[in-house]
Design an enzyme around this catalytic site. Structure first.
Site, PDB file in Angstrom:
ATOM      1  N   PRO A 149      10.918   1.607   5.738  1.00  6.60           N
ATOM      2  CA  PRO A 149      11.677   2.834   5.512  1.00  6.60           C
ATOM      3  C   PRO A 149      11.163   4.049   6.294  1.00  6.60           C
ATOM      4  CG  PRO A 149      10.348   2.288   3.595  1.00  6.60           C
ATOM      5  CD  PRO A 149      10.310   1.091   4.506  1.00  6.60           C
ATOM      6  N   ASN A 150      12.113   4.836   6.738  1.00  8.21           N
ATOM      7  CA  ASN A 150      11.896   6.110   7.460  1.00  8.21           C
ATOM      8  C   ASN A 150      11.407   5.941   8.897  1.00  8.21           C
ATOM      9  OD1 ASN A 150      12.559   7.760   5.129  1.00  8.21           O
ATOM     10  ND2 ASN A 150      10.622   7.057   4.268  1.00  8.21           N
TER      11      ASN A 150
ATOM     12  N   ARG B 280      10.078  12.667  13.140  1.00  5.18           N
ATOM     13  CA  ARG B 280       9.375  12.708  11.859  1.00  5.18           C
ATOM     14  C   ARG B 280       7.870  12.917  12.055  1.00  5.18           C
ATOM     15  NH1 ARG B 280       7.766   7.287   8.718  1.00  5.18           N
ATOM     16  NH2 ARG B 280       6.946   8.299   6.871  1.00  5.18           N
TER      17      ARG B 280
ATOM     18  N   TYR C 226       2.680  10.587  13.651  1.00  5.70           N
ATOM     19  CA  TYR C 226       3.292   9.342  14.126  1.00  5.70           C
ATOM     20  C   TYR C 226       3.620   9.326  15.618  1.00  5.70           C
ATOM     21  CZ  TYR C 226       3.700   8.576   9.109  1.00  5.70           C
ATOM     22  OH  TYR C 226       3.412   8.419   7.775  1.00  5.70           O
TER      23      TYR C 226
ATOM     24  N   ASN D 185       5.607  -3.501   9.961  1.00  9.54           N
ATOM     25  CA  ASN D 185       5.144  -2.186   9.534  1.00  9.54           C
ATOM     26  C   ASN D 185       5.940  -1.880   8.264  1.00  9.54           C
ATOM     27  OD1 ASN D 185       4.529   0.441   9.016  1.00  9.54           O
ATOM     28  ND2 ASN D 185       4.801   1.169  11.120  1.00  9.54           N
TER      29      ASN D 185
ATOM     30  N   ALA E 226       6.115   2.968   3.791  1.00 15.32           N
ATOM     31  CA  ALA E 226       5.654   3.362   2.445  1.00 15.32           C
ATOM     32  C   ALA E 226       5.593   2.186   1.465  1.00 15.32           C
ATOM     33  CB  ALA E 226       6.553   4.464   1.897  1.00 15.32           C
TER      34      ALA E 226
ATOM     35  N   HIS F  51       2.222   0.533   0.210  1.00 14.66           N
ATOM     36  CA  HIS F  51       1.379   1.033  -0.874  1.00 14.66           C
ATOM     37  C   HIS F  51       1.970   0.778  -2.258  1.00 14.66           C
ATOM     38  CE1 HIS F  51      -0.146   2.982   2.685  1.00 14.66           C
ATOM     39  NE2 HIS F  51       0.994   3.640   2.844  1.00 14.66           N
TER      40      HIS F  51
ATOM     41  N   ASP G 160       4.616 -10.677  -2.262  1.00 17.53           N
ATOM     42  CA  ASP G 160       5.002 -12.043  -2.655  1.00 17.53           C
ATOM     43  C   ASP G 160       5.815 -12.716  -1.553  1.00 17.53           C
ATOM     44  OD1 ASP G 160       3.697 -11.745  -5.037  1.00 17.53           O
ATOM     45  OD2 ASP G 160       5.492 -11.416  -6.239  1.00 17.53           O
TER      46      ASP G 160
ATOM     47  N   GLU H  16       0.103  -7.141   9.847  1.00 13.16           N
ATOM     48  CA  GLU H  16       0.599  -5.832   9.386  1.00 13.16           C
ATOM     49  C   GLU H  16       0.130  -4.757  10.350  1.00 13.16           C
ATOM     50  OE1 GLU H  16       0.350  -4.874   5.189  1.00 13.16           O
ATOM     51  OE2 GLU H  16      -0.414  -2.872   5.675  1.00 13.16           O
TER      52      GLU H  16
ATOM     53  N   HIS I 164       0.301  -0.339  11.407  1.00 11.08           N
ATOM     54  CA  HIS I 164       0.666   1.043  11.116  1.00 11.08           C
ATOM     55  C   HIS I 164       0.379   1.881  12.346  1.00 11.08           C
ATOM     56  CE1 HIS I 164       1.180   0.119   6.906  1.00 11.08           C
ATOM     57  NE2 HIS I 164       0.077  -0.593   6.998  1.00 11.08           N
ATOM     58  N   LEU I 165       1.213   2.878  12.561  1.00 14.37           N
ATOM     59  CA  LEU I 165       0.960   3.826  13.643  1.00 14.37           C
ATOM     60  C   LEU I 165      -0.286   4.649  13.338  1.00 14.37           C
ATOM     61  CD1 LEU I 165       4.668   4.738  13.575  1.00 14.37           C
ATOM     62  CD2 LEU I 165       3.599   4.089  15.735  1.00 14.37           C
ATOM     63  N   SER I 166      -0.364   5.146  12.099  1.00 13.10           N
ATOM     64  CA  SER I 166      -1.487   6.002  11.699  1.00 13.10           C
ATOM     65  C   SER I 166      -2.600   5.156  11.096  1.00 13.10           C
ATOM     66  CB  SER I 166      -0.996   7.031  10.683  1.00 13.10           C
ATOM     67  OG  SER I 166      -0.545   6.389   9.501  1.00 13.10           O
TER      68      SER I 166
ATOM     69  N   ARG J  81      -6.209   8.911   5.546  1.00 13.44           N
ATOM     70  CA  ARG J  81      -5.160   9.803   5.058  1.00 13.44           C
ATOM     71  C   ARG J  81      -5.263  10.007   3.535  1.00 13.44           C
ATOM     72  NH1 ARG J  81       0.461   8.271   7.500  1.00 13.44           N
ATOM     73  NH2 ARG J  81       0.877  10.333   6.600  1.00 13.44           N
TER      74      ARG J  81
ATOM     75  N   ARG K 152      -2.526   6.343   0.217  1.00 12.27           N
ATOM     76  CA  ARG K 152      -2.217   5.485   1.384  1.00 12.27           C
ATOM     77  C   ARG K 152      -3.369   4.533   1.711  1.00 12.27           C
ATOM     78  NH1 ARG K 152       2.496   7.740   3.659  1.00 12.27           N
ATOM     79  NH2 ARG K 152       2.548   9.969   3.285  1.00 12.27           N
TER      80      ARG K 152
HETATM   81  C1  DQA Z   1       3.022   4.108   8.231  1.00 12.77           C
HETATM   82  C2  DQA Z   1       2.004   4.634   7.201  1.00 12.77           C
HETATM   83  C3  DQA Z   1       2.630   4.714   5.819  1.00 12.77           C
HETATM   84  O1  DQA Z   1       1.684   5.229   4.887  1.00 12.77           O
HETATM   85  C4  DQA Z   1       3.833   5.633   5.827  1.00 12.77           C
HETATM   86  O2  DQA Z   1       4.470   5.627   4.561  1.00 12.77           O
HETATM   87  C5  DQA Z   1       4.800   5.328   6.914  1.00 12.77           C
HETATM   88  C6  DQA Z   1       4.294   4.929   8.235  1.00 12.77           C
HETATM   89  C7  DQA Z   1       2.446   4.125   9.663  1.00 12.77           C
HETATM   90  O3  DQA Z   1       2.999   3.423  10.512  1.00 12.77           O
HETATM   91  O4  DQA Z   1       1.479   4.845   9.945  1.00 12.77           O
HETATM   92  O5  DQA Z   1       5.999   5.489   6.752  1.00 12.77           O
HETATM   93  O6  DQA Z   1       3.333   2.749   7.917  1.00 12.77           O
END
Ligand code: DQA
Length: 142
Positions: free
Chosen positions: A6-7, A14, A19, A70, A73, A76, A83, A94, A96-98, A103, A107
């Protein structure tokens, strides 16, 4: 398969300081270039819907050699995604950009990473490229 949660469709606009300024379309382009250079076909998708992401994860078992995710959110919060990840017997990474461990407290816990082979975070869009290399290594030993 590369799944984005999501997002992540809003990347580029964003929270750029966290990011980066690349859009998801640009990340898709560089991911496909990297995959092609390794002779791998890459299916790249994004969804804001937990159920749809779970269905994508399920499809990996029958139709793909491995998964990069990725979960954004849902990382978490989602035991359902964990599952689903545990239910497939293909290499999984898995990303993540950050760097989620530098953080907010909420997170720092990744529920979903308990269902994957490894975790790459903190390298911005390069996290995708590093994960493609790592997955290629896991699947094809190259
Ligand atoms: C994220 C890190 C997550 O905590 C956050 O909710 C995101 C992006 C990342 O790629 O850094 O939406 O997955």
């Amino acid at each position: 398969m590369i799944i984005n949660g999501p997002n992540l469709n809003l990347l580029g606009n964003r929270e750029q300081k966290i990011y980066g300024d690349k859009s998801l379309d640009e990340i898709e382009k560089i991911s496909k270039q990297k995959s092609n250079s390794l002779n791998i076909d890459c299916f790249f998708c994004q969804s804001n819907d937990e159920g749809e992401i779970i269905n994508h994860i399920h499809s990996v078992e029958s139709s793909y050699d491995g998964l990069i995710i990725n979960p954004a959110a849902f990382t978490h919060t989602s035991v359902a995604l964990l599952d689903a990840l545990r239910s497939i017997n293909k290499p999984k990474i898995e990303i993540h950009l950050s760097n989620i461990y530098t953080r907010e407290e909420y997170r720092k816990k990744s529920i979903t990473s308990e269902g994957v082979d490894g975790l790459i975070c903190g390298f911005g869009s390069l996290s995708y490229i590093l994960a493609i290399e790592a997955l290629s290594n896991l699947i094809y030993n190259k």
